[in-house]
Design an enzyme around this catalytic site. Structure first.
Site, PDB file in Angstrom:
ATOM      1  N   LYS A 121       2.394   2.671   2.215  1.00  0.00           N
ATOM      2  CA  LYS A 121       2.040   3.524   3.358  1.00  0.00           C
ATOM      3  C   LYS A 121       3.064   3.327   4.462  1.00  0.00           C
ATOM      4  O   LYS A 121       3.439   2.194   4.778  1.00  0.00           O
ATOM      5  CB  LYS A 121       0.665   3.126   3.937  1.00  0.00           C
ATOM      6  CG  LYS A 121      -0.545   3.598   3.142  1.00  0.00           C
ATOM      7  CD  LYS A 121      -1.826   3.316   3.942  1.00  0.00           C
ATOM      8  CE  LYS A 121      -3.061   3.863   3.258  1.00  0.00           C
ATOM      9  NZ  LYS A 121      -4.294   3.655   4.062  1.00  0.00           N
ATOM     10  N   LYS A 141       0.818  -1.230   0.000  1.00  0.00           N
ATOM     11  CA  LYS A 141       0.000   0.000   0.000  1.00  0.00           C
ATOM     12  C   LYS A 141       0.840   1.263   0.000  1.00  0.00           C
ATOM     13  O   LYS A 141       0.322   2.357   0.046  1.00  0.00           O
ATOM     14  CB  LYS A 141      -0.942  -0.022   1.215  1.00  0.00           C
ATOM     15  CG  LYS A 141      -1.926  -1.173   1.158  1.00  0.00           C
ATOM     16  CD  LYS A 141      -2.635  -1.412   2.480  1.00  0.00           C
ATOM     17  CE  LYS A 141      -3.808  -0.570   2.697  1.00  0.00           C
ATOM     18  NZ  LYS A 141      -4.567  -0.961   3.911  1.00  0.00           N
TER      19      LYS A 141
HETATM   20  N1  C2G Z   1     -12.573   5.812   6.093  1.00  0.00           N
HETATM   21  C1  C2G Z   1     -13.739   6.576   6.104  1.00  0.00           C
HETATM   22  N2  C2G Z   1     -13.644   7.917   6.145  1.00  0.00           N
HETATM   23  C2  C2G Z   1     -12.437   8.536   6.189  1.00  0.00           C
HETATM   24  C3  C2G Z   1     -11.254   7.777   6.191  1.00  0.00           C
HETATM   25  C4  C2G Z   1     -11.343   6.391   6.145  1.00  0.00           C
HETATM   26  O1  C2G Z   1     -14.851   6.023   6.060  1.00  0.00           O
HETATM   27  N3  C2G Z   1     -12.397   9.889   6.229  1.00  0.00           N
HETATM   28  C5  C2G Z   1     -12.703   4.348   6.031  1.00  0.00           C
HETATM   29  C6  C2G Z   1     -12.072   3.759   4.787  1.00  0.00           C
HETATM   30  O2  C2G Z   1     -12.964   3.835   3.675  1.00  0.00           O
HETATM   31  C7  C2G Z   1     -11.835   2.311   5.225  1.00  0.00           C
HETATM   32  C8  C2G Z   1     -11.515   2.470   6.724  1.00  0.00           C
HETATM   33  O3  C2G Z   1     -12.021   3.762   7.122  1.00  0.00           O
HETATM   34  O4  C2G Z   1     -13.031   1.561   5.086  1.00  0.00           O
HETATM   35  C9  C2G Z   1     -10.025   2.408   7.005  1.00  0.00           C
HETATM   36  O5  C2G Z   1      -9.396   3.418   6.222  1.00  0.00           O
HETATM   37  P1  C2G Z   1      -7.851   3.183   5.802  1.00  0.00           P
HETATM   38  O6  C2G Z   1      -7.062   2.862   7.001  1.00  0.00           O
HETATM   39  O7  C2G Z   1      -7.452   4.308   4.898  1.00  0.00           O
HETATM   40  O8  C2G Z   1      -8.001   1.837   4.952  1.00  0.00           O
HETATM   41  P2  C2G Z   1      -7.445   1.534   3.498  1.00  0.00           P
HETATM   42  O9  C2G Z   1      -6.054   1.996   3.379  1.00  0.00           O
HETATM   43  O10 C2G Z   1      -8.462   2.006   2.548  1.00  0.00           O
HETATM   44  O11 C2G Z   1      -7.366  -0.081   3.563  1.00  0.00           O
HETATM   45  O12 C2G Z   1      -7.894  -4.436   1.850  1.00  0.00           O
HETATM   46  C10 C2G Z   1      -8.523  -3.197   2.075  1.00  0.00           C
HETATM   47  C11 C2G Z   1      -7.554  -2.175   2.590  1.00  0.00           C
HETATM   48  O13 C2G Z   1      -6.803  -2.683   3.674  1.00  0.00           O
HETATM   49  C12 C2G Z   1      -8.299  -0.913   3.014  1.00  0.00           C
END
Ligand code: C2G
Length: 132
Positions: free
Chosen positions: A47, A45
């Site tokens: 990250k 990712k």
């Molecule tokens: N999220 C949200 N609103 C935000 C930020 C994040 O609803 N302002 C949600 C994202 O859509 C996700 C969850 O919170 O459902 C976790 O966000 P992230 O840690 O950014 O997850 P991500 O990197 O999208 O990882 O296999 C799937 C991935 O691991 C998802």
């Protein structure tokens, strides 16, 4: 007992994450969060997390909506996770809309919830003057 699963990095835990977890739990009785490991974040990712996996895991375990935290180590594990944990519903933010519809083939409901606007871990980092 309706079992729900969601996946994510959840770094710098914020109200957008909580909004997602609260709505995910409302879709069932038991919520599992598959938390991206540090390795998965770095390699797949691109990250770099502020908090380590263990720190992010302990934060999630303190949330009333979360019943179990398991590691997310690869993109492929979702198909086996939903079987192993007898999942009824897969939930994730709508930034992923359509990406996980294949889980319907496993008899799982797939729900994309609206993201909370204006907040993100990278936004927090840049607002605080770090590089996102
Ligand atoms: N999220 C949200 N609103 C935000 C930020 C994040 O609803 N302002 C949600 C994202 O859509 C996700 C969850 O919170 O459902 C976790 O966000 P992230 O840690 O950014 O997850 P991500 O990197 O999208 O990882 O296999 C799937 C991935 O691991 C998802």
């Amino acid at each position: 007992m309706k079992r729900v699963i969601t996946y994510g990095t959840f770094d710098l835990l914020h109200y957008g994450h909580i909004n997602l977890l609260r709505r995910a739990k409302a879709l069932g009785d038991y919520l599992i969060v598959a938390l991206s490991t540090d390795e998965f974040n770095r390699v797949e990712k691109n990250k770099t997390c502020y908090f380590s996996y263990e720190q992010r895991k302990s934060l999630l375990e303190a949330i009333r909506y979360v019943d179990l935290v398991i590691p997310e180590e690869n993109w492929e594990q979702k198909r086996t996770d939903v079987k192993e944990y007898h999942i009824n519903t897969f939930v994730i933010g709508d930034d992923w809309k359509g990406k996980f519809d294949f889980l319907k083939e496993e008899g799982v409901d797939v729900v994309y919830l609206t993201r909370t606007p204006e907040i993100s871990s990278s936004q927090i980092k840049s607002d605080l003057g770090g590089n996102s």
